[in-house]
Design a protein around this motif. Structure first.
Motif, PDB file in Angstrom:
ATOM      1  N   HIS A   1      58.507  18.056 -28.964  1.00 32.22           N
ATOM      2  CA  HIS A   1      59.219  18.777 -27.908  1.00 32.22           C
ATOM      3  C   HIS A   1      60.523  19.295 -28.493  1.00 32.22           C
ATOM      4  O   HIS A   1      61.185  18.584 -29.261  1.00 32.22           O
ATOM      5  N   VAL A   2      60.910  20.503 -28.138  1.00 39.58           N
ATOM      6  CA  VAL A   2      62.089  21.131 -28.744  1.00 39.58           C
ATOM      7  C   VAL A   2      62.970  21.716 -27.649  1.00 39.58           C
ATOM      8  O   VAL A   2      62.507  22.511 -26.818  1.00 39.58           O
ATOM      9  N   GLU A   3      64.244  21.324 -27.663  1.00 38.36           N
ATOM     10  CA  GLU A   3      65.189  21.885 -26.719  1.00 38.36           C
ATOM     11  C   GLU A   3      66.462  22.303 -27.436  1.00 38.36           C
ATOM     12  O   GLU A   3      66.815  21.754 -28.478  1.00 38.36           O
ATOM     13  N   ALA A   4      67.126  23.298 -26.872  1.00 36.77           N
ATOM     14  CA  ALA A   4      68.390  23.773 -27.415  1.00 36.77           C
ATOM     15  C   ALA A   4      69.521  22.848 -26.970  1.00 36.77           C
ATOM     16  O   ALA A   4      69.579  22.426 -25.813  1.00 36.77           O
ATOM     17  N   THR A   5      70.412  22.539 -27.883  1.00 38.41           N
ATOM     18  CA  THR A   5      71.603  21.777 -27.525  1.00 38.41           C
ATOM     19  C   THR A   5      72.504  22.621 -26.640  1.00 38.41           C
ATOM     20  O   THR A   5      72.812  23.774 -26.969  1.00 38.41           O
ATOM     21  N   MET A   6      72.922  22.046 -25.521  1.00 42.31           N
ATOM     22  CA  MET A   6      73.884  22.701 -24.635  1.00 42.31           C
ATOM     23  C   MET A   6      74.960  21.675 -24.315  1.00 42.31           C
ATOM     24  O   MET A   6      74.757  20.781 -23.497  1.00 42.31           O
ATOM     25  N   ARG A   7      76.076  21.794 -25.004  1.00 44.36           N
ATOM     26  CA  ARG A   7      77.183  20.866 -24.834  1.00 44.36           C
ATOM     27  C   ARG A   7      78.355  21.588 -24.174  1.00 44.36           C
ATOM     28  O   ARG A   7      78.495  22.807 -24.310  1.00 44.36           O
ATOM     29  N   TYR A   8      79.186  20.824 -23.489  1.00 38.99           N
ATOM     30  CA  TYR A   8      80.307  21.406 -22.750  1.00 38.99           C
ATOM     31  C   TYR A   8      81.561  20.602 -23.042  1.00 38.99           C
ATOM     32  O   TYR A   8      81.574  19.377 -22.965  1.00 38.99           O
TER      33      TYR A   8
END
Length: 439
Positions: free
Chosen positions: A201-208
């Motif tokens: 499974h592959v997801e984009a990092t989304m950090r804030y």
């Protein structure tokens, strides 16, 4: 049916080095928007055998690589395997392991409203099973949907890609449709391949980061932190009544029955892939400044370097209880700057592994340069949209297809890959079984 014997390839205690070929497909056109097919833009359709040989020449063990669904399934129930047969034969000849992206944004032209079509989940699963059946002797590692939350944002909230939905309702509609297709695809492939199947499974990092606690940003930043995991939480059956986004989902059409379906049919990653770009993966909230996010109103970003990389991988490992892989990383810059990031990121991950992070792979993305997605909204030639990212530069060639010119990043990548391949396997400290998403 193919059967697996012994430990899975990623579970031998080594760090595995691989590459990717950019495989974004948005074949739909409308006035002011031309099709994006990265394989066509980079001449990969013509040069597939030579491109796989380039990956082998720099020591890549695996290649994250996508199937152009819009080409192999040109009409409902019709299949054209001509080019894909050729590509899979090349994988067999080079010995590089394909980690197959089944969906990297593009649906066939005949599927009206794309992800919003009521039959999308079943059509996606039909396609996944057809690929798995035909290539069971070559490909057993699959990513059902690459970066599903990027799909959901671009197609469901930002109205940037088909079917051009917008707002929270669009985001939820596309997220739930993608998640249903994801589950059906993985379960269908597992029926075909049995124990041989591996799911990355592959997801984009989304950090804030930044001023996330201020009154004007607190609620939005908190929602975005949970939203970054939404599709993966759905497919793994972790969205219950206590989930922080349950109310948002319910207000936008996700019923208790649908959540029960996800819980009853949950699929898990064998490896959780994380895409991280140091200059883009961390968005910055600023006091007194309101940004919507996305292409139309982007927030500034913070280069959080290797600290952000390791933190992201740890978050996913802990959240889903699976080994993790860095499935995309690079910087768009000179070869010297790219080599610096390559060296620093490899060193940081070696240290993280030594400290117990169950990290099994490193992927430089891409093998050769790609063309920026802004090409879709432009009338300029492709050369104006080239991004210098790869181990090989793409060079315009008036006499034929684009040339691939090796640059110094290729040599450094090969050094790291060969060193990892010859290293003695070492056990990784387990983080325990699957966990519930953090509140």
């Amino acid at each position: 049916m193919t059967e697996q014997t012994g430990p899975a390839w990623y579970d031998d205690g080594r760090m595995h080095f691989g590459l990717g070929i950019e495989d974004t497909f948005v074949p739909q056109e409308r006035p002011g928007e031309r099709a994006v097919d990265e394989y066509e833009l980079t001449d990969h359709y013509e040069l597939v055998e030579a491109d796989l040989a380039l990956a082998a020449s720099v020591g890549a063990e695996f290649l994250r690589w996508g199937v152009p669904w819009h080409r192999v399934n040109p009409a409902p129930g019709q299949w054209d395997w001509t080019w894909l047969d050729r590509a899979m034969a090349a994988f067999g000849e080079t010995g590089i392991r394909p980690v197959v992206d089944l969906l990297h944004y593009g649906t066939p032209l005949w599927l009206e409203r794309e992800f919003a079509h009521p039959d999308y989940p079943e059509r996606a699963a039909e396609y996944a099973v057809a690929v798995a059946e035909r290539y069971a002797d070559v490909a057993t590692d699959y990513t059902p949907v690459n970066e599903p939350m990027i799909h959901a944002l671009f197609s469901g909230e930002y109205s940037y890609w088909p079917p051009y939905l917008s707002g929270r309702s669009g985001l939820v509609q596309i997220s739930s449709a993608l998640a249903r297709g994801f589950v059906l695809s993985q379960r269908g492939i597992a029926e075909v391949l049995g124990e041989a199947a591996t799911f990355v499974h592959v997801e984009a990092t989304m950090r804030y980061a930044g001023d996330t606690a201020s009154p004007e940003h607190r609620e939005n930043a908190e929602r975005l932190r949970h939203q970054a995991f939404l599709v993966e939480d759905l497919v793994t059956g972790h969205v219950g009544q206590a989930h922080p986004l349950r109310r948002m989902l319910g207000e936008n059409g996700v019923s208790d029955d649908l959540l029960e379906w996800f819980a009853s049919n949950a699929v898990q990653p064998d490896v959780m892939g994380v895409n991280y770009y140091p200059r883009h993966s961390t968005e910055l909230f600023e006091a007194g400044v309101h940004h919507g996010g996305g292409f139309a109103d982007p927030r500034p970003t913070l280069d959080d370097g290797t600290a952000g990389l390791v933190a992201s991988l740890r978050d996913y490992a802990e959240r889903y209880g699976a080994p993790v892989m860095l499935t995309e990383t690079c910087v768009t810059d000179s070869p010297e700057v790219r080599i610096d990031w390559l060296d620093r990121s490899v060193a940081a991950l070696a240290q993280a592994r030594a400290e117990g992070l169950p990290l099994v792979g490193y992927t430089w993305w891409p093998l050769f340069d790609m063309y920026e997605w802004t090409y879709r909204h432009s009338t300029a030639p492709r050369a104006d949209h080239r991004l210098s990212m790869g181990l090989f530069d793409l060079v315009e060639n008036p006499a034929g297809p684009l040339l691939r010119r090796r640059n110094p990043v290729a040599d450094r990548f090969r050094e790291h890959a060969l060193a990892a391949a010859s290293a003695s396997p070492s056990p990784l400290a387990a983080l325990g079984g699957p966990t519930s998403p953090k509140d």
